[in-house]
Design a protein around this motif. Structure first.
Motif, PDB file in Angstrom:
ATOM      1  N   ASN A   1      82.936 -16.430 -67.220  1.00 53.05           N
ATOM      2  CA  ASN A   1      83.647 -17.674 -66.881  1.00 53.05           C
ATOM      3  C   ASN A   1      84.271 -17.605 -65.492  1.00 53.05           C
ATOM      4  OD1 ASN A   1      84.500 -17.829 -70.290  1.00 53.05           O
ATOM      5  ND2 ASN A   1      83.304 -19.399 -69.268  1.00 53.05           N
ATOM      6  N   VAL A   2      84.838 -16.434 -65.148  1.00 51.41           N
ATOM      7  CA  VAL A   2      85.417 -16.240 -63.812  1.00 51.41           C
ATOM      8  C   VAL A   2      84.325 -16.408 -62.749  1.00 51.41           C
ATOM      9  CG1 VAL A   2      86.449 -14.541 -62.252  1.00 51.41           C
ATOM     10  CG2 VAL A   2      87.303 -14.738 -64.595  1.00 51.41           C
ATOM     11  N   PHE A   3      83.187 -15.771 -62.984  1.00 50.24           N
ATOM     12  CA  PHE A   3      82.058 -15.843 -62.040  1.00 50.24           C
ATOM     13  C   PHE A   3      81.589 -17.290 -61.871  1.00 50.24           C
ATOM     14  CE2 PHE A   3      77.176 -15.169 -62.067  1.00 50.24           C
ATOM     15  CZ  PHE A   3      77.071 -15.474 -60.715  1.00 50.24           C
ATOM     16  N   LYS A   4      81.393 -17.984 -62.976  1.00 52.20           N
ATOM     17  CA  LYS A   4      80.889 -19.368 -62.892  1.00 52.20           C
ATOM     18  C   LYS A   4      81.915 -20.291 -62.244  1.00 52.20           C
ATOM     19  CE  LYS A   4      79.467 -19.516 -67.292  1.00 52.20           C
ATOM     20  NZ  LYS A   4      78.885 -20.057 -68.526  1.00 52.20           N
ATOM     21  N   ALA A   5      83.212 -20.069 -62.549  1.00 50.17           N
ATOM     22  CA  ALA A   5      84.265 -20.889 -61.928  1.00 50.17           C
ATOM     23  C   ALA A   5      84.253 -20.708 -60.411  1.00 50.17           C
ATOM     24  CB  ALA A   5      85.627 -20.524 -62.511  1.00 50.17           C
ATOM     25  N   ASN A   6      84.123 -19.459 -59.970  1.00 51.16           N
ATOM     26  CA  ASN A   6      84.060 -19.182 -58.526  1.00 51.16           C
ATOM     27  C   ASN A   6      82.810 -19.784 -57.888  1.00 51.16           C
ATOM     28  OD1 ASN A   6      86.472 -17.806 -58.460  1.00 51.16           O
ATOM     29  ND2 ASN A   6      85.558 -15.783 -58.647  1.00 51.16           N
ATOM     30  N   PHE A   7      81.689 -19.700 -58.614  1.00 49.33           N
ATOM     31  CA  PHE A   7      80.441 -20.267 -58.097  1.00 49.33           C
ATOM     32  C   PHE A   7      80.568 -21.786 -57.922  1.00 49.33           C
ATOM     33  CE2 PHE A   7      76.443 -22.459 -59.136  1.00 49.33           C
ATOM     34  CZ  PHE A   7      75.634 -22.014 -58.085  1.00 49.33           C
ATOM     35  N   TYR A   8      81.089 -22.452 -58.942  1.00 53.97           N
ATOM     36  CA  TYR A   8      81.204 -23.917 -58.865  1.00 53.97           C
ATOM     37  C   TYR A   8      82.255 -24.341 -57.856  1.00 53.97           C
ATOM     38  CZ  TYR A   8      78.174 -24.163 -62.957  1.00 53.97           C
ATOM     39  OH  TYR A   8      77.117 -24.051 -63.810  1.00 53.97           O
ATOM     40  N   ASN A   9      83.304 -23.534 -57.700  1.00 57.06           N
ATOM     41  CA  ASN A   9      84.285 -23.816 -56.636  1.00 57.06           C
ATOM     42  C   ASN A   9      83.637 -23.713 -55.263  1.00 57.06           C
ATOM     43  OD1 ASN A   9      86.848 -24.614 -57.439  1.00 57.06           O
ATOM     44  ND2 ASN A   9      87.514 -22.539 -57.943  1.00 57.06           N
TER      45      ASN A   9
END
Length: 863
Positions: free
Chosen positions: A762-770
Motif C-alpha cells: 500500500n505504501v508503494f502504490k500510494a507513492n506511485f500514484y502520488n
C-alpha cells in the motif's frame, strides 16, 4: 435412628468439637491431630476424609474409628453415643419428618460426593440458572418424572447438585418442606456392598416395602403429607448397561402409581437414554407422565445445552482468581470450553503446568493430549484402546452433521475387545447414538469431540510415515485434507507440535515450501511461535537451550518481520539460548523488529550484546549489522550519522555480491537476508536510490530466481523495495510492472505474504500514484494501508502512511483535511511516545520541507 442417621449426628458433633462450621479436605488432617490429642487413638487423615465423604468408602467404618470419634466428642464409645441419640429421638415426630430426616442424611452424603467429584472446585462451577424455571414448572405440574440427559462431560451431575442446593438445601431454599432423596453411584455401591436388594434397603431406611407402598400410604392419608417427595437418581449409567439392573429400573418406572407429590428426576447419559426411551414410548401412561422440558433436543436426546460465554468466563475467573474477559481467551479455546468437561481438564493441567496462558491457541491441543494421556495412553489396556480408537477413526465418514460410523462396520473390532470398548464409552471418549433418519434406526458411534477424532487421524498419519515428518508427510496432508477445512488446520497444528516436540525443526520448512494457502502459512508461523516458546519453558524438552539452531533462525527470518507475537517469541528464545552465534542472530532479528516498531529504548538494549560481540558479527555476516543498526538508532535519537564509512562498506559489499557466482535460492542464508534487508532500508533512508537499485541488481545477479520464491517474505520485500526505487528514480513504467507482478503473485493463494507485506504494498502504490499525480487512487491506497497498520500495530508504516496522506491531500481539493491528518499524526506520536525518524518518510522529494517542519515541531514539543 438408623446407622446413617447416627453417622450424620456423629459428623455434626465432631465438627462442633473441632470448632468448624463447614469442612473441606484440608481440615481432615487437623481433625486427625485433635482426635489423637484428646483420645491418644490415631485415626488417619484418609479415614477422616472417608468419614466426611471426601473419599470413596469401600467398606463400613471400623469399630475402632467409631469408638475413637465418639470418645473425642465426650462419650465412652460408639454404643454409648448411639443409645444417647436414640433416647433423644422424639417419639412424637411425624412420619413425614422421619422420612425427611432419613432422606436428608443420604442426600447430604451424596451431595458431598458430587461436590468432591467435580473436576473443578464446586464454587467455581456456573449454576446454570437457565434450567431453574423448567425444573420449577415440572415440580408444580402434573408430571411424574423428568430426565436431565446429556453426553459425557456436559455437566449434568453438577447441574443436579446446584438444583438440590437451590431448591431444597440452601439457607434460602424455596422448598424446605419437600423431602429430597439424592441417590448416586456411591449410594448404590454402599447398598450392593451390604448385600441388600433395593427393596430391602428401602424398607430398612424408610419403613415402606417400596415406593408404590409409600405413595399409597400418603394417598390414603393426605393430611400426613407436608410437601413433595423428590427423588433424584444420577450416575447409574454403568449399572443400567447391565441387563438385570436395566430390568429393575424399567419395572420400577412401571410400578409407580399416578400421583401429584412424588417427583422423579433421572440424570442419564444420552446413550443410556436411547435404550430407555422405547420402554417409555411403549406405555401411554409413562409418556404422559414424562416431562421433556424446554431444552430437550429430539435429535441429540439431550436437554443440557453447552455452556455459554458468560458461564465459561464465570468459571475461569474463579479458577484464575481474577476477572477473565472474553478477549483474554482464544476463540478456539472458548469453543472447546463450551463442554464443561474441558474446564476440568484445564484445571488439572493448570495445577501441573502454569506456563500456558488462556489466549494461547496451543492450550487446546495440550488439553486434548493431557486428557488422552491419562485416559488412554497411560491407562490399563492402553494398547487395545489405541487400536480400537485408530480403527474407529479410520472407519469414520462425514455424515450430514457429524463425523460418525455405523456400529455394524466396527462390530468385529468391538467383539475382539468388548470390555475395552465399554471402558472407552464410560470414559466419555466415544459415544453411541441412534440414527433415526434411516429406514431402520441404526446405531452409530462417534468421538465425543471432533478434536479427539482429528488427533487420532493425525496419529494414523505419523504411523503411515513411520514418525518421519519430511516432505512426503506434509504432501500427504496437502493432498488428503480439503483446503480451508477444520481438519487440515488441526492436522497442521498437531504436525507443528509433533515436529517441535521431537526437535525436527527443518521439517517445518515444508509447510512454507509446499502449496498450502497463505492463510495456512501465516497461521502455521504463529503456531510455531506459540509452541517453540512453550517447549523452551519445559524441563527435559528436546527443543531446548542447547538445541535451537539455524533451522529455527531460517524460519524466523523468512517468516514475518514484525508483530507482538513474533517480537515476544524472538525475545524469549534469545534469552534462553546457550549458543552465542544463534543468540547474536536472534538479537539482530530483534533489532530489526525494534526499528520497525520505532522503539529506541528496546533497540538500545538489544544493541548492547551486539556491540560486545562486534568482532564475531564481522565473521557471521557479510556486513556488520551493528553498523547498520547504529545508523537507525542515531536516526531515532536525532544524532548525526558518520555515513561515509558506512557507505564505503555497503559499496564494497555490493561489489562482492555482484562478483559472486549465481546460486540457487535455497543457498541464501539467514545472515544474508538480515544483512540485505538492513542495507536496503539504510540506503532508502539515506535517499541513495541509485545505490539501492545497484544493490538489488547485485542480489539478483547472485540469486537470479530470487523474485520467484513463494515461501519467504524476503522475496516480496525485495520486489517492493525495487518498485519504490523505480518510483524515486522516475522509472514509472517499471514501477507499474512491479505493481502488476506483485498483484499477480499475491492473488496466487499459495504465495506466502503477511499483513506487513500488504502494508508495504500500500505504501508503494500510494507513492506511485502520488508521483504520477493520481491522487484519488493514492488516497485510497493510503487509507487501505492505514486500516492494516492500525489493526496490526505497525508503527513505522503508520507514520509513513500518515505522512503520505498529508502529501496527497496537499495536491487535492480536500486540502483543508491536511490539518486534521497532521493532528492525527502528532496525536499518534504523543500516545505512543515515539519520535518521527527520517527512515519513516518515504514521500516525494517536494515533501521534504513539510516533513522537516513537522519533525521540528515534534522535537520542540518534546523539549
Amino acid at each position: 435412628m438408623n446407622a446413617n442417621d447416627l453417622l450424620i449426628e456423629l459428623r455434626k458433633f465432631v465438627l462442633l468439637k473441632s470448632g468448624l462450621r463447614n469442612i473441606d479436605p484440608a481440615h481432615c488432617k487437623i481433625i486427625s491431630e485433635y482426635v489423637y490429642q484428646e483420645t491418644k487413638n490415631y485415626v488417619s487423615e484418609t479415614t477422616i476424609k472417608r468419614f466426611f465423604g471426601f473419599a470413596n468408602t469401600l467398606h463400613k467404618f471400623s469399630l475402632f474409628t467409631l469408638n475413637s470419634l465418639s470418645q473425642y466428642v465426650g462419650y465412652n464409645d460408639w454404643d454409648a453415643f448411639c443409645k444417647d441419640k436414640e433416647n433423644q429421638t422424639s417419639s412424637a415426630q411425624s412420619i413425614w419428618q422421619d422420612l425427611k430426616l432419613k432422606a436428608h442424611a443420604i442426600t447430604e452424603v451424596s451431595l458431598i460426593a458430587k461436590k468432591n467429584n467435580s473436576g473443578v472446585p464446586f464454587n467455581a462451577t456456573a449454576n446454570r440458572s437457565f434450567f431453574y424455571p423448567d425444573f420449577d414448572y415440572f415440580l408444580k405440574n402434573n408430571y411424574q418424572f423428568t430426565t436431565v440427559s446429556a453426553q459425557p462431560g456436559q455437566g449434568k451431575s453438577i447441574l443436579l447438585a446446584h438444583m438440590v442446593e437451590y431448591f431444597f438445601f440452601s439457607e434460602n431454599a424455596i422448598y424446605k418442606n419437600d423431602i429430597v432423596l439424592l441417590v448416586n453411584s456411591t449410594s448404590l455401591n454402599t447398598i450392593i456392598q451390604n448385600s441388600d436388594t433395593l427393596k430391602e434397603w428401602f424398607l430398612k431406611e424408610f419403613k415402606f416395602r417400596n415406593l408404590s407402598e409409600l405413595i399409597s400410604f400418603f394417598k390414603k392419608n393426605p393430611e400426613k403429607r407436608e410437601g413433595r417427595f423428590v427423588i433424584i437418581v444420577d450416575g447409574i449409567d454403568e449399572y443400567l448397561a447391565k441387563s438385570n439392573y436395566f430390568k429393575i429400573f424399567i419395572d420400577f418406572l412401571y410400578s409407580i402409581e399416578e400421583n401429584s407429590f412424588v417427583k422423579l428426576i433421572f440424570g442419564l447419559r444420552t446413550d443410556t437414554w436411547i435404550n430407555i426411551q422405547p420402554a417409555i414410548y411403549g406405555s401411554a401412561s409413562l409418556t404422559k407422565a414424562w416431562y421433556t422440558g424446554l431444552f430437550y433436543d429430539e435429535e441429540t436426546l439431550s436437554n443440557v445445552p453447552s455452556l455459554n460465554v458468560d458461564e465459561i468466563l464465570y468459571t475461569l475467573s474463579h479458577l484464575e482468581n481474577k476477572i477473565i474477559n472474553r478477549a483474554d481467551v482464544s476463540l478456539p479455546l472458548l469453543t472447546q470450553f463450551k463442554t464443561p468437561f474441558w474446564l476440568q481438564v484445564y484445571f488439572k493441567l493448570k495445577d501441573e503446568n502454569q506456563q500456558l496462558e488462556l489466549n494461547n491457541p496451543l492450550l487446546c491441543y495440550e488439553l486434548i493430549h493431557y486428557f488422552l494421556e491419562k485416559r488412554v495412553f497411560l491407562a490399563k489396556k492402553s494398547t487395545e484402546k489405541i487400536f480400537l480408537l485408530k480403527k474407529i477413526s479410520d472407519c469414520i465418514s462425514e455424515g450430514n452433521k457429524k463425523l460418525r460410523v455405523s456400529k455394524e462396520k466396527i462390530l468385529s473390532y468391538i467383539n475382539c475387545y468388548p470390555d475395552t470398548y465399554e471402558e472407552l464409552l464410560h470414559a466419555g471418549i466415544i459415544i453411541e447414538e441412534k440414527r433415526l433418519s434411516t429406514t431402520i434406526p441404526t446405531e452409530i458411534v462417534r468421538f465425543i469431540s471432533d478434536n479427539i477424532y482429528t488427533y487420532f487421524l493425525f496419529i494414523q498419519i505419523t504411523d503411515k510415515f513411520e514418525y518421519k515428518p519430511d516432505k512426503p508427510f506434509f504432501e500427504y496432508i496437502l493432498k488428503n485434507f480439503r483446503h480451508q477445512s477444520y481438519q487440515r488446520d488441526h492436522i497442521l497444528n498437531w504436525s507443528i507440535r509433533f515436529c517441535i516436540n521431537r526437535n525436527e525443526i527443518a521439517a517445518l520448512k515444508n509447510i512454507f515450501k509446499l502449496p498450502f494457502s497463505n492463510c495456512e502459512k501465516n497461521n502455521a508461523f504463529d503456531f510455531i511461535c506459540y509452541v517453540s516458546k512453550y517447549e523452551l519453558s519445559k524441563p527435559n524438552a528436546n527443543f531446548n537451550k542447547l538445541s535451537v539452531d539455524t533451522d529455527f533462525i531460517d524460519i524466523m527470518t523468512t517468516g514475518r518481520t514484525t508483530g507482538n507475537l513474533y517480537k515476544e517469541t524472538i525475545r524469549t528464545i534469545s534469552k534462553n539460548v546457550l549458543n552465542e552465534d544463534i543468540q547474536l542472530l536472534l538479537h539482530v532479528i530483534e533489532c530489526n523488529v525494534n526499528i520497525i516498531d520505532v522503539d529506541k529504548l528496546a533497540l538500545a538494549n538489544s544493541m548492547q550484546l551486539l556491540k560486545r560481540n562486534y568482532k564475531r558479527l564481522n565473521e557471521l555476516f557479510p556486513i556488520n549489522p551493528y553498523d547498520l543498526i547504529l545508523y537507525f538508532h542515531n536516526n531515532l535519537i536525532n544524532k548525526p550519522n558518520e555515513s561515509k564509512s558506512l557507505e564505503d562498506k555497503i559499496i564494497k559489499l555490493c561489489q562482492q555480491i555482484d562478483q559472486s557466482k549465481p546460486k540457487k535460492n535455497e543457498e541464501i542464508t539467514s545472515a544474508e537476508i538480515l544483512s540485505y534487508r538492513l542495507v536496503l532500508m539504510v540506503l532508502f533512508s539515506q535517499k541513495n536510490y541509485a545505490e539501492c537499485h545497484r544493490f538489488i541488481m547485485a542480489i539478483l545477479h547472485k540469486y537470479p530466481n530470487i523474485f520467484y520464491v513463494r515461501y519467504s517474505v524476503f522475496s516480496p520485500f525485495l520486489l517492493l523495495k525495487l518498485g519504490q526505487t523505480y518510483v524515486k528514480l522516475n522509472y514509472f513504467k517499471k514501477a507499474q510492472r512491479i505493481i502488476h507482478f506483485v498483484d499477480k503473485i499475491i492473488s496466487s493463494d499459495y504465495t506466502y505474504y503477511t499483513n506487513f507485506v500488504l502494508a508495504s504494498f500500500n505504501v508503494f502504490k500510494a507513492n506511485f500514484y502520488n508521483a504520477t499525480h493520481h491522487y484519488e487512487q493514492a488516497l485510497l491506497e493510503t487509507n487501505t494501508g492505514l486500516n492494516i497498520t492500525k489493526k496490526n500495530n505497525f508503527k513505522m508504516y503508520e507514520i509513513t502512511l500518515l505522512l503520505s496522506k498529508i502529501d496527497t491531500l496537499k495536491h487535492t481539493e480536500e486540502s483543508e483535511e491536511v490539518s486534521n491528518v497532521i493532528k492525527e499524526l502528532l496525536n499518534f506520536l504523543t500516545v505512543y511516545k515515539i519520535s518521527m525518524p527520517d527512515y519513516a518518510n518515504l514521500s516525494s522529494y517536494e515533501f521534504e520541507h513539510t516533513f522537516k517542519i513537522l519533525k521540528s515541531y515534534r522535537r520542540h514539543q518534546n523539549l
